[in-house]
Write a protein that holds these residues in place. Structure first.
Motif, PDB file in Angstrom:
ATOM      1  N   LEU A  42       1.066  -9.779  -4.392  1.00 13.75           N
ATOM      2  CA  LEU A  42       0.878  -9.532  -2.962  1.00 13.75           C
ATOM      3  C   LEU A  42       2.169  -9.095  -2.263  1.00 13.75           C
ATOM      4  O   LEU A  42       2.164  -8.819  -1.062  1.00 13.75           O
ATOM      5  CB  LEU A  42       0.336 -10.790  -2.268  1.00 13.75           C
ATOM      6  CG  LEU A  42      -1.152 -11.068  -2.462  1.00 13.75           C
ATOM      7  CD1 LEU A  42      -1.506 -12.457  -1.941  1.00 13.75           C
ATOM      8  CD2 LEU A  42      -2.011 -10.010  -1.787  1.00 13.75           C
TER       9      LEU A  42
ATOM     10  N   VAL B 198       1.017 -12.857   4.794  1.00 12.37           N
ATOM     11  CA  VAL B 198       0.286 -11.838   4.036  1.00 12.37           C
ATOM     12  C   VAL B 198      -0.476 -10.938   4.998  1.00 12.37           C
ATOM     13  O   VAL B 198      -1.145 -11.414   5.911  1.00 12.37           O
ATOM     14  CB  VAL B 198      -0.684 -12.505   3.029  1.00 12.37           C
ATOM     15  CG1 VAL B 198      -1.425 -11.449   2.223  1.00 12.37           C
ATOM     16  CG2 VAL B 198       0.075 -13.461   2.104  1.00 12.37           C
TER      17      VAL B 198
ATOM     18  N   MET C  71       3.405  -8.385   2.076  1.00 16.67           N
ATOM     19  CA  MET C  71       3.972  -9.592   2.666  1.00 16.67           C
ATOM     20  C   MET C  71       5.183  -9.293   3.537  1.00 16.67           C
ATOM     21  O   MET C  71       5.962  -8.391   3.242  1.00 16.67           O
ATOM     22  CB  MET C  71       4.450 -10.556   1.571  1.00 16.67           C
ATOM     23  CG  MET C  71       3.389 -11.233   0.794  1.00 16.67           C
ATOM     24  SD  MET C  71       4.194 -12.355  -0.380  1.00 16.67           S
ATOM     25  CE  MET C  71       2.771 -13.225  -0.990  1.00 16.67           C
TER      26      MET C  71
ATOM     27  N   GLU D 244      -2.247 -12.995  -8.154  1.00 16.47           N
ATOM     28  CA  GLU D 244      -1.250 -13.772  -7.404  1.00 16.47           C
ATOM     29  C   GLU D 244      -1.357 -15.262  -7.760  1.00 16.47           C
ATOM     30  O   GLU D 244      -0.356 -15.926  -8.017  1.00 16.47           O
ATOM     31  CB  GLU D 244      -1.473 -13.574  -5.901  1.00 16.47           C
ATOM     32  CG  GLU D 244      -0.512 -14.322  -5.013  1.00 16.47           C
ATOM     33  CD  GLU D 244       0.758 -13.561  -4.724  1.00 16.47           C
ATOM     34  OE1 GLU D 244       1.664 -14.153  -4.105  1.00 16.47           O
ATOM     35  OE2 GLU D 244       0.876 -12.384  -5.108  1.00 16.47           O
TER      36      GLU D 244
END
Length: 96
Positions: free
Chosen positions: A73, A9, A77, A27
């Motif tokens: 996310l 991330v 990522m 998330e």
């Protein structure tokens, strides 16, 4: 099909804290839904990094792609996917 997925991330430092906190909460909720369904079987942190190693159990590459693309996310990522199959020397009768 089982998949080994590494997720790194990279939330931009310029993102406001409130926005980052909201994305992280979304998330977590999505992750827990997938975990309860059995599609996201395992998750482990990578020590010292904002990263994880996960095991997904889904019917196809396309399904995994769909699930990963819906992660809040996802835009932040780097993802590495490795499809897995049983090893012929495994003593276990299943993949659980």
């Amino acid at each position: 099909m089982l998949f080994h997925v590494r997720m790194d991330v990279n939330i931009p430092l310029s993102m406001p804290k409130e926005q980052a906190d909201k994305i992280k909460a979304d998330e977590k909720a999505y992750f827990q839904t997938l975990q309860k369904s059995g599609q996201w079987r395992h998750i482990w942190r990578i020590v010292g990094q904002y990263s994880n190693i996960s095991i997904f159990d889904v019917e196809s590459c396309e399904k995994l792609h769909e699930l990963l693309g819906q992660l809040p996310l996802f835009p932040y990522m780097d993802i590495e996917v490795m499809p897995l199959c049983r090893h012929p020397s495994s003593m276990h009768e299943d993949d659980r």
